[in-house]
Design an enzyme around this catalytic site. Sequence first.
Site, PDB file in Angstrom:
ATOM      1  N   ASP A 114       0.925  -1.067  -0.627  1.00 51.45           N
ATOM      2  CA  ASP A 114      -0.140  -0.173   0.210  1.00 51.45           C
ATOM      3  C   ASP A 114       1.112   0.960  -0.157  1.00 51.45           C
ATOM      4  O   ASP A 114       1.979   1.133   0.079  1.00 51.45           O
ATOM      5  CB  ASP A 114      -1.190  -0.468   1.379  1.00 51.45           C
ATOM      6  CG  ASP A 114      -0.277   0.046   2.754  1.00 51.45           C
ATOM      7  OD1 ASP A 114       0.982  -0.118   2.695  1.00 51.45           O
ATOM      8  OD2 ASP A 114      -1.011  -0.932   3.336  1.00 51.45           O
ATOM      9  N   ASP A 156       1.438   5.202   1.308  1.00 48.95           N
ATOM     10  CA  ASP A 156       0.951   6.904   2.190  1.00 48.95           C
ATOM     11  C   ASP A 156       1.175   7.498   2.038  1.00 48.95           C
ATOM     12  O   ASP A 156       3.084   7.536   1.557  1.00 48.95           O
ATOM     13  CB  ASP A 156       1.341   5.922   3.646  1.00 48.95           C
ATOM     14  CG  ASP A 156       1.098   4.805   3.719  1.00 48.95           C
ATOM     15  OD1 ASP A 156       0.037   4.445   3.974  1.00 48.95           O
ATOM     16  OD2 ASP A 156       1.507   3.628   5.561  1.00 48.95           O
ATOM     17  N   ASP A 203      10.057   4.715  12.903  1.00 49.68           N
ATOM     18  CA  ASP A 203      11.463   3.727  13.648  1.00 49.68           C
ATOM     19  C   ASP A 203      12.737   4.083  13.061  1.00 49.68           C
ATOM     20  O   ASP A 203      13.965   3.839  13.400  1.00 49.68           O
ATOM     21  CB  ASP A 203      10.899   2.837  13.947  1.00 49.68           C
ATOM     22  CG  ASP A 203       9.624   1.817  12.648  1.00 49.68           C
ATOM     23  OD1 ASP A 203       9.784   2.656  11.765  1.00 49.68           O
ATOM     24  OD2 ASP A 203       8.861   0.996  12.818  1.00 49.68           O
TER      25      ASP A 203
HETATM   26  P1  ATP Z   1       4.619  -2.217   6.007  1.00 53.84           P
HETATM   27  O1  ATP Z   1       5.075  -2.755   4.517  1.00 53.84           O
HETATM   28  O2  ATP Z   1       5.205  -3.812   6.786  1.00 53.84           O
HETATM   29  O3  ATP Z   1       2.963  -1.975   6.106  1.00 53.84           O
HETATM   30  P2  ATP Z   1       5.215  -0.295   6.712  1.00 53.84           P
HETATM   31  O4  ATP Z   1       6.637   0.371   6.311  1.00 53.84           O
HETATM   32  O5  ATP Z   1       4.332   0.687   5.948  1.00 53.84           O
HETATM   33  O6  ATP Z   1       5.252  -1.885   6.598  1.00 53.84           O
HETATM   34  P3  ATP Z   1       3.670   0.031   8.412  1.00 53.84           P
HETATM   35  O7  ATP Z   1       3.042  -0.010   9.956  1.00 53.84           O
HETATM   36  O8  ATP Z   1       2.781   0.441   7.731  1.00 53.84           O
HETATM   37  O9  ATP Z   1       4.904   0.026   8.401  1.00 53.84           O
HETATM   38  O10 ATP Z   1       3.742   2.420   9.493  1.00 53.84           O
HETATM   39  C1  ATP Z   1       3.936   2.566   8.210  1.00 53.84           C
HETATM   40  C2  ATP Z   1       4.859   3.655   8.564  1.00 53.84           C
HETATM   41  O11 ATP Z   1       5.022   4.389  10.012  1.00 53.84           O
HETATM   42  C3  ATP Z   1       6.256   2.576   8.683  1.00 53.84           C
HETATM   43  O12 ATP Z   1       7.361   3.162   7.542  1.00 53.84           O
HETATM   44  C4  ATP Z   1       7.269   3.876   9.774  1.00 53.84           C
HETATM   45  O13 ATP Z   1       7.521   5.136   9.510  1.00 53.84           O
HETATM   46  C5  ATP Z   1       5.827   4.736  10.814  1.00 53.84           C
HETATM   47  N1  ATP Z   1       5.628   3.480  12.079  1.00 53.84           N
HETATM   48  C6  ATP Z   1       4.828   3.053  12.375  1.00 53.84           C
HETATM   49  N2  ATP Z   1       4.848   2.377  13.117  1.00 53.84           N
HETATM   50  C7  ATP Z   1       5.633   3.206  13.872  1.00 53.84           C
HETATM   51  C8  ATP Z   1       6.768   2.518  15.423  1.00 53.84           C
HETATM   52  N3  ATP Z   1       5.458   2.075  15.981  1.00 53.84           N
HETATM   53  N4  ATP Z   1       6.653   3.597  16.154  1.00 53.84           N
HETATM   54  C9  ATP Z   1       7.453   4.500  15.182  1.00 53.84           C
HETATM   55  N5  ATP Z   1       7.764   4.554  12.892  1.00 53.84           N
HETATM   56  C10 ATP Z   1       6.509   3.565  13.316  1.00 53.84           C
HETATM   57 MG    MG Z   2       2.586   0.162   5.250  1.00 53.30          MG
END
Ligand code: ATP
Ligand code: MG
Length: 451
Positions: free
Chosen positions: A72, A74, A154
């Site tokens: 997805d 963002d 993170d």
């Molecule tokens: P995925 O493809 O697995 O969804 P993602 O990186 O998009 O990986 P998400 O959980 O969707 O992970 O979170 C989106 C973004 O928000 C992350 O890339 C990170 O930058 C930020 N983020 C999410 N959770 C946290 C957290 N607990 N602490 C700090 N930043 C976070």
């Molecule tokens: Mg994500």
Amino acid sequence: MIRRLINKVFGRKSRATVHGAQILAPAAHGIRLDQLDECALRTCETLAQAGFKGYVVGGAVRDLLLGKTPKDFDVATDATPEEVRRLFRRSRIIGRRFQIVHVMCGRVTIEVTTFRSNGQKEAEDDEGRSTDEHGRLLSDNVFGNMADDAARRDFTINALYYDPVREEVHDYFGGVADCKKRVLRMIGDPETRFREDPVRMLRAARFAAKLDFHIDPDTRRPVATLAPLLANIPRARIFDEALKLLMSGHALRGVHQLRAEGLHHGMLPLLDTILDDPTGERFITAALKTTDARIAQDKPASPAFLFGTLLWPQTLQRWRALEAAGEKPQPALFMAMDEVLDAQRGQLAIPRRYDGMIKEIWALQPRFEQRGGQRPYRLLEHPRFRAAYDFLLLRAESGEVDTELGEWWTRFQEVDDDERAAMLLADSGPKPRRKRKRKKPADAAGEAPSA
Ligand code: ATP
Ligand code: MG
């Protein structure tokens, strides 16, 4: 060349500072516009036309850099949620504490988030943060600028911003280099950041497994000591993170990663017991492999099926124990199912909505043993046959039941009616059949004289 120029202009120090980002042109980052989701692209363009910033952020940029297809997209912006909502006809604000906007184009939804800081501006403690006694951040719902937004994320690889209008990547913490080195590195001081939000420990295990990255030693070090902090996290959040890991397509590696980091106690306490039992371990390994393979083939993978497999070794053990204590097989199985599902609720908090399907899959297992008369045909038509059969194959693979049983059912589905009839096993016929059989000798006796 451009990269060298950029490096010259910003210098290596920009990687470590919060205020400066390294800006990479297309030749340096390699992301092509056509790899982007149309809706994400349009969202960023609309924001830019209205004078706001609009960047694709987080996992999508990371995945594109790694040559993976993002699941997805963002978007991060300096527009407030209300400003975003006014720009897009098909959009709505969600969330109360921290509002985000869902922008919809057809069936695609883009999550648009306003730049956030990690609450330092609402300083309460010495370090300018509002945290609990373990260092957990209590508020992260403060708007900030883009640099604040990067710093509150993170891992370095998750703090990358792609501007589709200028086709540039903004890299605040060396995330592009870490992607190349395949290193998962926490932004800032790892211990502080894990204390702020202990779920980041689970996220570290998940990303390392999913991306096949190495966890940087400084990032890894505090985990062993801080793992107990996960106990203070609401179970629903742990469950969500567990589900993400198990459905990541790399569940097997993820579970091993969790064990290696000593984190399975907090997240999957049931793995503790299961993995010590050789049958359990074989079964879980087979189950996780199957789930990973299904996801790799874009086949549906159901969380209920997976949780059914994770809990099966315990259920089986309980079932056998109850049988040994004199219970009949079917009631013993039902008692075991209820006990195990009730007990886990305090640990992993698998939501009740999965119970129905888990129970159906389990309850159908004894019926695979019955291979005579009409029963196999009836089982074949059961709405949960497919899931229950897949489950049976896992039991066969782990050595719990004979491989012959699984093979029989595979063949029974493939062959035509005549062959099916020939496959039925007379000796496993149910009781009512035997009654009918009794009539046969009488008939046969009647025919005997003429034979
Ligand atoms: P995925 O493809 O697995 O969804 P993602 O990186 O998009 O990986 P998400 O959980 O969707 O992970 O979170 C989106 C973004 O928000 C992350 O890339 C990170 O930058 C930020 N983020 C999410 N959770 C946290 C957290 N607990 N602490 C700090 N930043 C976070
Ligand atoms: Mg994500």
